[in-house]
Design a protein around this motif. Structure first.
Motif, PDB file in Angstrom:
ATOM      1  N   CYS A  46       0.689  -1.258  -0.053  1.00  0.00           N
ATOM      2  CA  CYS A  46       0.078  -0.065   0.183  1.00  0.00           C
ATOM      3  C   CYS A  46       0.848   1.400  -0.104  1.00  0.00           C
ATOM      4  CB  CYS A  46      -0.889   0.245   1.194  1.00  0.00           C
ATOM      5  SG  CYS A  46      -2.025   1.294   1.306  1.00  0.00           S
ATOM      6  N   ALA A  47       1.912   1.153   0.907  1.00  0.00           N
ATOM      7  CA  ALA A  47       2.844   2.388   0.999  1.00  0.00           C
ATOM      8  C   ALA A  47       3.457   2.488  -0.338  1.00  0.00           C
ATOM      9  CB  ALA A  47       3.948   2.233   2.006  1.00  0.00           C
ATOM     10  N   GLU A  48       3.877   1.515  -1.217  1.00  0.00           N
ATOM     11  CA  GLU A  48       4.657   1.474  -2.369  1.00  0.00           C
ATOM     12  C   GLU A  48       3.644   2.193  -3.530  1.00  0.00           C
ATOM     13  OE1 GLU A  48       6.776  -1.534  -5.587  1.00  0.00           O
ATOM     14  OE2 GLU A  48       5.924  -2.162  -3.693  1.00  0.00           O
ATOM     15  N   LEU A  49       2.352   1.635  -3.525  1.00  0.00           N
ATOM     16  CA  LEU A  49       1.069   2.178  -4.393  1.00  0.00           C
ATOM     17  C   LEU A  49       1.120   3.538  -4.042  1.00  0.00           C
ATOM     18  CD1 LEU A  49      -1.367  -0.680  -4.369  1.00  0.00           C
ATOM     19  CD2 LEU A  49       0.166  -0.140  -6.343  1.00  0.00           C
ATOM     20  N   MET A  50       1.000   4.131  -2.882  1.00  0.00           N
ATOM     21  CA  MET A  50       0.915   5.567  -2.745  1.00  0.00           C
ATOM     22  C   MET A  50       2.145   6.411  -3.038  1.00  0.00           C
ATOM     23  SD  MET A  50      -0.651   4.770   1.172  1.00  0.00           S
ATOM     24  CE  MET A  50      -0.856   6.542   1.621  1.00  0.00           C
ATOM     25  N   GLY A  51       2.965   5.912  -3.292  1.00  0.00           N
ATOM     26  CA  GLY A  51       4.415   6.381  -3.577  1.00  0.00           C
ATOM     27  C   GLY A  51       5.082   7.033  -2.439  1.00  0.00           C
ATOM     28  N   LYS A  52       4.928   6.401  -1.235  1.00  0.00           N
ATOM     29  CA  LYS A  52       5.558   6.817   0.077  1.00  0.00           C
ATOM     30  C   LYS A  52       6.447   5.870   0.635  1.00  0.00           C
ATOM     31  CE  LYS A  52       1.727   9.943   1.515  1.00  0.00           C
ATOM     32  NZ  LYS A  52       0.866  10.208   2.713  1.00  0.00           N
ATOM     33  N   ASP A  53       7.474   6.332   1.278  1.00  0.00           N
ATOM     34  CA  ASP A  53       8.286   5.715   2.056  1.00  0.00           C
ATOM     35  C   ASP A  53       7.523   4.796   3.189  1.00  0.00           C
ATOM     36  OD1 ASP A  53      10.277   4.627   3.998  1.00  0.00           O
ATOM     37  OD2 ASP A  53      11.591   5.864   3.016  1.00  0.00           O
ATOM     38  N   LEU A  54       7.525   3.504   3.314  1.00  0.00           N
ATOM     39  CA  LEU A  54       6.935   3.137   4.499  1.00  0.00           C
ATOM     40  C   LEU A  54       7.107   3.598   5.762  1.00  0.00           C
ATOM     41  CD1 LEU A  54       5.101   0.473   5.058  1.00  0.00           C
ATOM     42  CD2 LEU A  54       7.162  -0.868   5.587  1.00  0.00           C
ATOM     43  N   LYS A  55       8.249   3.973   5.914  1.00  0.00           N
ATOM     44  CA  LYS A  55       8.454   4.558   7.150  1.00  0.00           C
ATOM     45  C   LYS A  55       7.950   5.629   7.818  1.00  0.00           C
ATOM     46  CE  LYS A  55      13.263   2.228   7.393  1.00  0.00           C
ATOM     47  NZ  LYS A  55      14.743   2.764   7.512  1.00  0.00           N
ATOM     48  N   ASP A  56       7.609   6.323   6.586  1.00  0.00           N
ATOM     49  CA  ASP A  56       6.604   7.587   6.834  1.00  0.00           C
ATOM     50  C   ASP A  56       5.046   7.362   6.732  1.00  0.00           C
ATOM     51  OD1 ASP A  56       9.129   9.005   7.007  1.00  0.00           O
ATOM     52  OD2 ASP A  56       8.987   9.306   4.779  1.00  0.00           O
ATOM     53  N   THR A  57       4.842   6.105   6.853  1.00  0.00           N
ATOM     54  CA  THR A  57       3.183   6.096   6.624  1.00  0.00           C
ATOM     55  C   THR A  57       2.633   5.335   7.896  1.00  0.00           C
ATOM     56  OG1 THR A  57       3.595   3.595   5.697  1.00  0.00           O
ATOM     57  CG2 THR A  57       3.449   5.403   4.139  1.00  0.00           C
ATOM     58  N   LYS A  58       1.362   5.709   8.037  1.00  0.00           N
ATOM     59  CA  LYS A  58       0.333   5.099   9.126  1.00  0.00           C
ATOM     60  C   LYS A  58      -0.756   4.584   8.516  1.00  0.00           C
ATOM     61  CE  LYS A  58       1.882   8.155  13.118  1.00  0.00           C
ATOM     62  NZ  LYS A  58       1.590   8.845  14.227  1.00  0.00           N
ATOM     63  N   ILE A  59      -0.944   3.122   8.397  1.00  0.00           N
ATOM     64  CA  ILE A  59      -1.862   2.192   7.722  1.00  0.00           C
ATOM     65  C   ILE A  59      -2.534   1.553   8.564  1.00  0.00           C
ATOM     66  CG2 ILE A  59      -2.089   0.904   5.553  1.00  0.00           C
ATOM     67  CD1 ILE A  59       0.609   1.933   4.553  1.00  0.00           C
ATOM     68  N   ILE A  60      -3.616   1.320   8.369  1.00  0.00           N
ATOM     69  CA  ILE A  60      -4.778   0.328   9.090  1.00  0.00           C
ATOM     70  C   ILE A  60      -5.180  -0.875   7.883  1.00  0.00           C
ATOM     71  CG2 ILE A  60      -6.696  -0.140  10.165  1.00  0.00           C
ATOM     72  CD1 ILE A  60      -6.639   2.373  11.478  1.00  0.00           C
ATOM     73  N   THR A  61      -4.449  -1.816   8.071  1.00  0.00           N
ATOM     74  CA  THR A  61      -4.834  -3.002   7.291  1.00  0.00           C
ATOM     75  C   THR A  61      -6.125  -3.820   7.769  1.00  0.00           C
ATOM     76  OG1 THR A  61      -2.915  -4.312   8.174  1.00  0.00           O
ATOM     77  CG2 THR A  61      -2.540  -3.048   6.308  1.00  0.00           C
ATOM     78  N   CYS A  62      -6.945  -4.194   6.883  1.00  0.00           N
ATOM     79  CA  CYS A  62      -8.143  -4.882   7.274  1.00  0.00           C
ATOM     80  C   CYS A  62      -7.952  -6.195   6.462  1.00  0.00           C
ATOM     81  CB  CYS A  62      -9.367  -4.141   6.794  1.00  0.00           C
ATOM     82  SG  CYS A  62      -9.406  -2.473   7.831  1.00  0.00           S
ATOM     83  N   HIS A  63      -7.576  -7.334   6.986  1.00  0.00           N
ATOM     84  CA  HIS A  63      -7.805  -8.766   6.295  1.00  0.00           C
ATOM     85  C   HIS A  63      -9.041  -9.085   6.847  1.00  0.00           C
ATOM     86  CE1 HIS A  63      -5.657 -12.441   5.158  1.00  0.00           C
ATOM     87  NE2 HIS A  63      -6.862 -12.994   5.800  1.00  0.00           N
TER      88      HIS A  63
END
Length: 218
Positions: A9-26
């Motif tokens: 998701c971070a990659e698709l957003m074009g962001k560094d993973l270290k700079d992201t806050k993501i809630i993943t819903c499996h």
């Protein structure tokens, strides 16, 4: 699954993973939600076993601990029988009395079946409660990512969840696009949405293979 989806998701957003806050819903027959801060999972809905957390296909998820005591006293069920009831006869199946398959429940929902409607109400309520708590813990959220069987393919379930979160998170969702997407990497939020919403098909096997390769030192 949460590792793969948050990284992708971070990659698709074009962001560094270290700079992201993501809630993943499996969201599948088994389900869990995780809060991922800079690539690190800081909270996840499952507990000692996969039984904890949100309601699932046949698992009850989090319940009042006294339920087990009450059931044992009222029915005489043994610990093994209670374990079977909580893991294999509860959740969507138990509440709906129809099926553990969300597709069957959705059909019954649109047919006006009260228990199917209750099932979806409980399911969505448990999910938004979990997401809401994680938002507070994270401070802010860059994206919510849906994955697994329901998350990737149930356009109706996604719509119910996102509509319930819209006011609290300032979401702006393209529901027409959402209704067309199954199993594809797509951002279904609009540009003016304060939090992005993504569908990211999971790839647990790839993460397992990479970890195995790394641990064995190839």
């Amino acid at each position: 699954s949460h590792q793969y989806v948050s990284e992708r998701c971070a990659e698709l957003m074009g962001k560094d993973l270290k700079d992201t806050k993501i809630i993943t819903c499996h969201l599948g027959n088994g389900a869990s939600i995780s809060a991922v801060d800079g690539g690190k999972c800081i909270n996840t809905s499952m507990g000692l076993t996969p039984l904890g957390g949100i309601m699932m296909g046949t698992r009850c998820g989090d319940i009042d601990p006294a339920v087990a005591v009450y059931m044992a006293r009222q029915t005489g069920m043994t610990p093994d029988e209670l374990d079977t009831a909580f893991n294999k006869k509860s959740g969507m199946l138990g509440v709906s009395g129809i099926s553990s398959d969300s597709r069957d429940i959705e059909d019954a929902y649109f047919a006006g079946n009260e228990r199917a409607i209750l099932t979806m109400d409980v399911y969505v309520n448990r999910i938004i409660n979990m997401i809401g708590g994680y938002v507070m813990q994270l401070g802010h959220v860059d994206a919510i990512a849906f994955t697994a069987g329901l998350g990737e393919n149930s356009t109706f379930t996604r719509e119910l969840i996102l509509k319930a979160l819209t006011e609290g998170l300032g979401l702006s969702i393209d529901y027409e696009l959402n209704g067309k997407i199954r199993g594809k990497e797509v951002c279904i939020s609009k540009e003016d949405s304060k939090v992005q919403a993504w569908i990211v098909p999971t790839n647990e096997e790839l993460v397992i293979a990479r970890d195995t390769y790394r641990i064995l030192g190839f």
